[in-house]
Design an enzyme around this catalytic site. Structure first.
Site, PDB file in Angstrom:
ATOM      1  N   GLY A   1      11.427  -2.790   5.252  1.00  0.00           N
ATOM      2  CA  GLY A   1      10.772  -4.103   5.240  1.00  0.00           C
ATOM      3  C   GLY A   1      10.257  -4.429   3.844  1.00  0.00           C
ATOM      4  O   GLY A   1      10.435  -5.541   3.332  1.00  0.00           O
ATOM      5  N   HIS A   2       9.618  -3.432   3.208  1.00  0.00           N
ATOM      6  CA  HIS A   2       9.152  -3.641   1.825  1.00  0.00           C
ATOM      7  C   HIS A   2      10.339  -3.886   0.893  1.00  0.00           C
ATOM      8  O   HIS A   2      10.287  -4.746   0.007  1.00  0.00           O
ATOM      9  CB  HIS A   2       8.418  -2.400   1.311  1.00  0.00           C
ATOM     10  CG  HIS A   2       7.139  -2.087   2.022  1.00  0.00           C
ATOM     11  ND1 HIS A   2       6.964  -0.966   2.785  1.00  0.00           N
ATOM     12  CD2 HIS A   2       5.956  -2.753   2.067  1.00  0.00           C
ATOM     13  CE1 HIS A   2       5.731  -0.928   3.262  1.00  0.00           C
ATOM     14  NE2 HIS A   2       5.103  -2.004   2.858  1.00  0.00           N
TER      15      HIS A   2
ATOM     16  N   GLY B   1       4.888 -10.188   3.843  1.00  0.00           N
ATOM     17  CA  GLY B   1       5.719 -10.199   5.035  1.00  0.00           C
ATOM     18  C   GLY B   1       5.062 -10.937   6.198  1.00  0.00           C
ATOM     19  O   GLY B   1       3.837 -10.947   6.343  1.00  0.00           O
TER      20      GLY B   1
ATOM     21  N   MET C   1       0.849  -1.200   0.000  1.00  0.00           N
ATOM     22  CA  MET C   1       0.000   0.000   0.000  1.00  0.00           C
ATOM     23  C   MET C   1       0.880   1.244   0.000  1.00  0.00           C
ATOM     24  O   MET C   1       0.419   2.346   0.344  1.00  0.00           O
ATOM     25  CB  MET C   1      -0.946  -0.013   1.206  1.00  0.00           C
ATOM     26  CG  MET C   1      -1.910  -1.208   1.162  1.00  0.00           C
ATOM     27  SD  MET C   1      -3.427  -0.960   2.098  1.00  0.00           S
ATOM     28  CE  MET C   1      -2.765  -0.699   3.739  1.00  0.00           C
TER      29      MET C   1
ATOM     30  N   LYS D   1       5.270  -9.996   9.163  1.00  0.00           N
ATOM     31  CA  LYS D   1       4.788  -9.001  10.127  1.00  0.00           C
ATOM     32  C   LYS D   1       3.255  -9.070  10.242  1.00  0.00           C
ATOM     33  O   LYS D   1       2.690  -8.966  11.302  1.00  0.00           O
ATOM     34  CB  LYS D   1       5.265  -7.615   9.668  1.00  0.00           C
ATOM     35  CG  LYS D   1       4.473  -6.448  10.121  1.00  0.00           C
ATOM     36  CD  LYS D   1       4.958  -5.937  11.435  1.00  0.00           C
ATOM     37  CE  LYS D   1       4.346  -4.626  11.866  1.00  0.00           C
ATOM     38  NZ  LYS D   1       3.099  -4.268  11.295  1.00  0.00           N
TER      39      LYS D   1
ATOM     40  N   SER E   1       6.890  -0.509  10.052  1.00  0.00           N
ATOM     41  CA  SER E   1       5.507  -0.436   9.582  1.00  0.00           C
ATOM     42  C   SER E   1       5.247   0.984   9.098  1.00  0.00           C
ATOM     43  O   SER E   1       5.788   1.942   9.674  1.00  0.00           O
ATOM     44  CB  SER E   1       4.555  -0.761  10.740  1.00  0.00           C
ATOM     45  OG  SER E   1       3.260  -0.269  10.471  1.00  0.00           O
ATOM     46  N   SER E   2       4.413   1.104   8.086  1.00  0.00           N
ATOM     47  CA  SER E   2       4.065   2.450   7.602  1.00  0.00           C
ATOM     48  C   SER E   2       3.392   3.246   8.711  1.00  0.00           C
ATOM     49  O   SER E   2       3.480   4.465   8.750  1.00  0.00           O
ATOM     50  CB  SER E   2       3.128   2.351   6.405  1.00  0.00           C
ATOM     51  OG  SER E   2       3.785   1.649   5.382  1.00  0.00           O
ATOM     52  N   ARG E   3       2.701   2.551   9.598  1.00  0.00           N
ATOM     53  CA  ARG E   3       1.974   3.263  10.666  1.00  0.00           C
ATOM     54  C   ARG E   3       2.906   3.788  11.763  1.00  0.00           C
ATOM     55  O   ARG E   3       2.479   4.611  12.578  1.00  0.00           O
ATOM     56  CB  ARG E   3       0.892   2.354  11.268  1.00  0.00           C
ATOM     57  CG  ARG E   3      -0.238   2.084  10.281  1.00  0.00           C
ATOM     58  CD  ARG E   3      -1.464   1.450  10.911  1.00  0.00           C
ATOM     59  NE  ARG E   3      -2.608   1.447  10.024  1.00  0.00           N
ATOM     60  CZ  ARG E   3      -2.955   0.436   9.214  1.00  0.00           C
ATOM     61  NH1 ARG E   3      -2.235  -0.669   9.175  1.00  0.00           N
ATOM     62  NH2 ARG E   3      -4.020   0.539   8.440  1.00  0.00           N
TER      63      ARG E   3
ATOM     64  N   GLN F   1     -10.261  -2.725   2.715  1.00  0.00           N
ATOM     65  CA  GLN F   1      -9.747  -3.386   3.908  1.00  0.00           C
ATOM     66  C   GLN F   1      -9.699  -2.467   5.138  1.00  0.00           C
ATOM     67  O   GLN F   1      -9.212  -2.857   6.175  1.00  0.00           O
ATOM     68  CB  GLN F   1      -8.365  -3.997   3.638  1.00  0.00           C
ATOM     69  CG  GLN F   1      -7.242  -3.018   3.427  1.00  0.00           C
ATOM     70  CD  GLN F   1      -5.978  -3.722   2.923  1.00  0.00           C
ATOM     71  OE1 GLN F   1      -5.901  -4.130   1.766  1.00  0.00           O
ATOM     72  NE2 GLN F   1      -4.989  -3.871   3.783  1.00  0.00           N
TER      73      GLN F   1
HETATM   74  O1  PAF Z   1      -0.015  -5.801   3.577  1.00  0.00           O
HETATM   75  C1  PAF Z   1      -0.462  -4.878   2.863  1.00  0.00           C
HETATM   76  O2  PAF Z   1       0.182  -3.864   2.635  1.00  0.00           O
HETATM   77  C2  PAF Z   1      -1.862  -5.007   2.271  1.00  0.00           C
HETATM   78  O3  PAF Z   1      -2.729  -5.640   3.153  1.00  0.00           O
HETATM   79  C3  PAF Z   1      -1.882  -5.697   0.900  1.00  0.00           C
HETATM   80  C4  PAF Z   1      -1.411  -7.152   0.984  1.00  0.00           C
HETATM   81  C5  PAF Z   1      -1.002  -4.932  -0.077  1.00  0.00           C
HETATM   82  C6  PAF Z   1      -3.317  -5.712   0.329  1.00  0.00           C
HETATM   83  O4  PAF Z   1      -3.827  -4.417   0.184  1.00  0.00           O
END
Ligand code: PAF
Length: 275
Positions: free
Chosen positions: A32-33, A144, A26, A146, A182-184, A57
């Site tokens: 991590g990404h 991940g 996202m 995580k 985490s992005s958050r 989501q």
């Molecule tokens: O883990 C995430 O960033 C999201 O849940 C994903 C897998 C990209 C789905 O929107």
């Protein structure tokens, strides 16, 4: 790196990309990404990253609107990691009309842990990931650890629906003080950021206790919940679970994982550790 905003453009590139690994995200990419992108590159001729903040989501009171959108810096990081293609669709491309068809994960898997506190979340995740897999048609897809429950739900979806893709898990990447990236984390104030590694240290303490032979799981979980509350957090759960299905363990010799979610101020953090 080529940036594709339409399905047609992405599919045309995919057709020439050989063995493809997809890393769905996202955005607001962190190390991590990037570790997932590099891992993906070891398994495939081409890595395709996707960035899409998936409305489906997020719950009505969650952070969809304020979720950080940082496309420009994300692109620089992806280029540096050797990613060849980015699929960055608009909302209109992913959801040209109201999405009427959804993936409903097994209730036993999504009524627990994060699913209990985020109703509909995994339905939204599974739906967008199925759609991304159908669009990209990758040979493998990386997620991940995580988001441990997400990884389980998606692995089961792929298996039960016989999707022609291999799910590859990626290890959690942590800051030097143990906080899972985490992005958050970007929502945390300086004071909260200094407090945040407590979550990891409590998980570590539980892992060490269980490894040392303490099998009073309820006591270990309750102690960690109490510590979080005393320190001003609002814990949703600390739970020792069976790794394969995230149900409470029947035999203590089963492979286990300890998972936690807690709110620090307005920010909800999650983490887990395999025991
Ligand atoms: O883990 C995430 O960033 C999201 O849940 C994903 C897998 C990209 C789905 O929107």
């Amino acid at each position: 790196m080529q940036i594709h905003t339409t399905i047609e453009s992405l599919r045309a590139a995919r057709a020439r990309a050989g063995r493809v690994a997809l890393v769905p995200t996202m955005g607001n990419l962190h190390d991590g990404h990037i570790a997932l992108m590099r891992q993906a590159g070891e398994h495939a001729d081409s890595v395709i990253a996707s960035i899409f903040v998936n409305r489906l989501q997020f719950g009505p009171s969650e952070d969809f609107d304020k979720y950080p959108r940082t496309l420009e810096s994300d692109c620089e990081k992806l280029e540096a990691a050797g990613v060849k293609h980015l699929f960055a669709p608009t909302e209109k491309v992913m959801y040209p009309q109201i999405q009427h068809y959804h993936v409903d994960p097994a209730p036993a898997q999504v009524s627990i842990l994060d699913g209990e506190f985020r109703p509909g979340h995994f339905r939204g995740v599974a739906t967008v990931v199925l759609k991304l897999l159908n669009i990209v048609q990758p040979d493998l897809a990386l997620f991940g650890k995580k988001d441990y429950q997400q990884l389980m739900v998606l692995s089961n979806m792929v298996r039960e629906l016989a999707l022609p893709v291999e799910v590859v898990p990626g290890e959690t990447v942590r800051a030097a003080d143990g906080l899972a990236l985490s992005s958050r984390n970007g929502y945390l104030s300086a004071e909260q950021r200094a407090e945040a590694p407590l979550l990891y240290s409590l998980l570590t303490r539980i892992r060490e206790a269980v490894r040392a032979g303490d099998h009073d799981f309820l006591k270990l979980e309750t102690e960690a919940m109490n510590t979080l509350t005393e320190r001003g957090w609002k814990p949703d759960y600390v739970a020792i679970r069976h790794r394969a299905d995230l149900q409470p363990p029947v035999h203590t010799c089963d492979p286990l994982v300890v998972l936690a979610a807690a709110r620090l101020g307005a920010t909800r953090l999650i983490d887990n550790l395999e025991i």
